[in-house]
Design a protein around this motif. Structure first.
Motif, mmCIF file in Angstrom:
data_model
loop_
_atom_site.group_PDB
_atom_site.id
_atom_site.type_symbol
_atom_site.label_atom_id
_atom_site.label_comp_id
_atom_site.label_asym_id
_atom_site.label_seq_id
_atom_site.Cartn_x
_atom_site.Cartn_y
_atom_site.Cartn_z
ATOM 1 N N LEU A 173 0.822 -1.212 0.000
ATOM 2 C CA LEU A 173 0.000 0.000 0.000
ATOM 3 C C LEU A 173 0.858 1.265 0.000
ATOM 4 O O LEU A 173 0.549 2.236 -0.699
ATOM 5 C CB LEU A 173 -0.943 -0.002 1.195
ATOM 6 C CG LEU A 173 -2.088 -1.002 1.129
ATOM 7 C CD1 LEU A 173 -2.873 -0.983 2.438
ATOM 8 C CD2 LEU A 173 -2.992 -0.691 -0.039
ATOM 9 N N LEU A 174 1.920 1.256 0.777
ATOM 10 C CA LEU A 174 2.801 2.425 0.801
ATOM 11 C C LEU A 174 3.533 2.608 -0.529
ATOM 12 O O LEU A 174 3.744 3.747 -0.978
ATOM 13 C CB LEU A 174 3.796 2.303 1.956
ATOM 14 C CG LEU A 174 3.190 2.411 3.353
ATOM 15 C CD1 LEU A 174 4.250 2.123 4.415
ATOM 16 C CD2 LEU A 174 2.556 3.757 3.569
ATOM 17 N N ASN A 175 3.888 1.502 -1.172
ATOM 18 C CA ASN A 175 4.505 1.604 -2.492
ATOM 19 C C ASN A 175 3.511 2.085 -3.538
ATOM 20 O O ASN A 175 3.888 2.781 -4.474
ATOM 21 C CB ASN A 175 5.094 0.258 -2.916
ATOM 22 C CG ASN A 175 6.388 -0.021 -2.214
ATOM 23 O OD1 ASN A 175 7.186 0.866 -2.001
ATOM 24 N ND2 ASN A 175 6.584 -1.262 -1.842
ATOM 25 N N LEU A 176 2.260 1.711 -3.392
ATOM 26 C CA LEU A 176 1.234 2.199 -4.299
ATOM 27 C C LEU A 176 1.075 3.714 -4.158
ATOM 28 O O LEU A 176 0.900 4.427 -5.159
ATOM 29 C CB LEU A 176 -0.088 1.486 -4.030
ATOM 30 C CG LEU A 176 -1.218 1.764 -4.997
ATOM 31 C CD1 LEU A 176 -0.860 1.274 -6.391
ATOM 32 C CD2 LEU A 176 -2.486 1.096 -4.509
ATOM 33 N N TYR A 177 1.160 4.206 -2.935
ATOM 34 C CA TYR A 177 1.131 5.650 -2.716
ATOM 35 C C TYR A 177 2.333 6.323 -3.384
ATOM 36 O O TYR A 177 2.193 7.359 -4.034
ATOM 37 C CB TYR A 177 1.116 5.964 -1.221
ATOM 38 C CG TYR A 177 1.221 7.436 -0.918
ATOM 39 C CD1 TYR A 177 0.129 8.268 -1.102
ATOM 40 C CD2 TYR A 177 2.417 7.992 -0.485
ATOM 41 C CE1 TYR A 177 0.221 9.628 -0.837
ATOM 42 C CE2 TYR A 177 2.525 9.340 -0.221
ATOM 43 C CZ TYR A 177 1.427 10.158 -0.400
ATOM 44 O OH TYR A 177 1.523 11.492 -0.152
ATOM 45 N N ARG A 178 3.522 5.719 -3.246
ATOM 46 C CA ARG A 178 4.723 6.288 -3.862
ATOM 47 C C ARG A 178 4.622 6.243 -5.387
ATOM 48 O O ARG A 178 5.076 7.148 -6.077
ATOM 49 C CB ARG A 178 5.965 5.528 -3.395
ATOM 50 C CG ARG A 178 7.246 5.913 -4.078
ATOM 51 C CD ARG A 178 7.564 7.382 -4.004
ATOM 52 N NE ARG A 178 7.839 7.802 -2.659
ATOM 53 C CZ ARG A 178 7.973 9.069 -2.283
ATOM 54 N NH1 ARG A 178 7.888 10.024 -3.160
ATOM 55 N NH2 ARG A 178 8.194 9.366 -1.045
ATOM 56 N N LEU A 179 3.966 5.197 -5.897
ATOM 57 C CA LEU A 179 3.779 5.098 -7.343
ATOM 58 C C LEU A 179 2.864 6.199 -7.851
ATOM 59 O O LEU A 179 3.101 6.778 -8.911
ATOM 60 C CB LEU A 179 3.193 3.721 -7.685
ATOM 61 C CG LEU A 179 2.995 3.390 -9.156
ATOM 62 C CD1 LEU A 179 4.338 3.279 -9.848
ATOM 63 C CD2 LEU A 179 2.231 2.098 -9.284
ATOM 64 N N ALA A 180 1.834 6.523 -7.104
ATOM 65 C CA ALA A 180 0.894 7.555 -7.533
ATOM 66 C C ALA A 180 1.442 8.959 -7.324
ATOM 67 O O ALA A 180 1.208 9.848 -8.145
ATOM 68 C CB ALA A 180 -0.419 7.390 -6.778
ATOM 69 N N LYS A 181 2.143 9.194 -6.233
ATOM 70 C CA LYS A 181 2.578 10.544 -5.878
ATOM 71 C C LYS A 181 4.073 10.778 -6.032
ATOM 72 O O LYS A 181 4.585 11.771 -5.543
ATOM 73 C CB LYS A 181 2.203 10.844 -4.415
ATOM 74 C CG LYS A 181 0.734 10.793 -4.138
ATOM 75 C CD LYS A 181 0.040 11.957 -4.770
ATOM 76 C CE LYS A 181 -1.434 11.910 -4.377
ATOM 77 N NZ LYS A 181 -2.183 12.990 -4.975
ATOM 78 N N GLY A 182 4.778 9.854 -6.688
ATOM 79 C CA GLY A 182 6.225 10.001 -6.817
ATOM 80 C C GLY A 182 6.599 11.270 -7.563
ATOM 81 O O GLY A 182 5.971 11.636 -8.558
#
Length: 89
Positions: A18-27
Motif C-alpha cells: 500500500l505504501l509503495n502504491l502511494y509512492r507510485l501515484a505521488k512520486g
C-alpha cells in the motif's frame, strides 16, 4: 505460533504494498515510480512465498521465482526506456 508469524508477515508486506502504491501515484519523478514498482514486485514475491509456507506446497515458490524473473526484466526495460528512450535498439 507459526500462524501468528505468518499473519504478521502478511500484514507487514500488505502495508508495504500500500505504501509503495502511494509512492507510485505521488512520486515526484519517473525514477521514483520505477523504484516503487520494483519494490512492489519484491513485496509480491514475499507474499507468494509466505502463502506457499502457509499452504505447505512448493507451487507458490516456483510462481515466486517466475515473478522475480519477470520483475527483473521489466525493471531493466523501464530503466533502459528512461535512459535512452528505446527499449530495443
Amino acid at each position: 505460533m507459526i500462524t501468528y508469524a505468518l499473519f504478521f508477515g502478511f500484514a507487514c508486506f500488505a502495508l508495504g504494498l500500500l505504501l509503495n502504491l502511494y509512492r507510485l501515484a505521488k512520486g515526484p519523478g519517473v525514477a521514483d515510480r520505477v523504484l516503487a514498482l520494483d519494490t512492489m514486485v519484491i513485496n509480491g514475491i514475499a507474499l507468494l512465498v509466505l502463502y506457499g509456507v502457509a499452504q505447505g506446497t512448493a507451487v507458490y515458490f516456483e510462481a515466486a521465482l517466475l515473478f522475480a524473473m519477470v520483475g527483473f526484466i521489466t525493471t531493466v526495460a523501464f530503466c533502459r526506456f528512461i535512459l535512452r528512450g528505446d527499449i530495443i535498439e
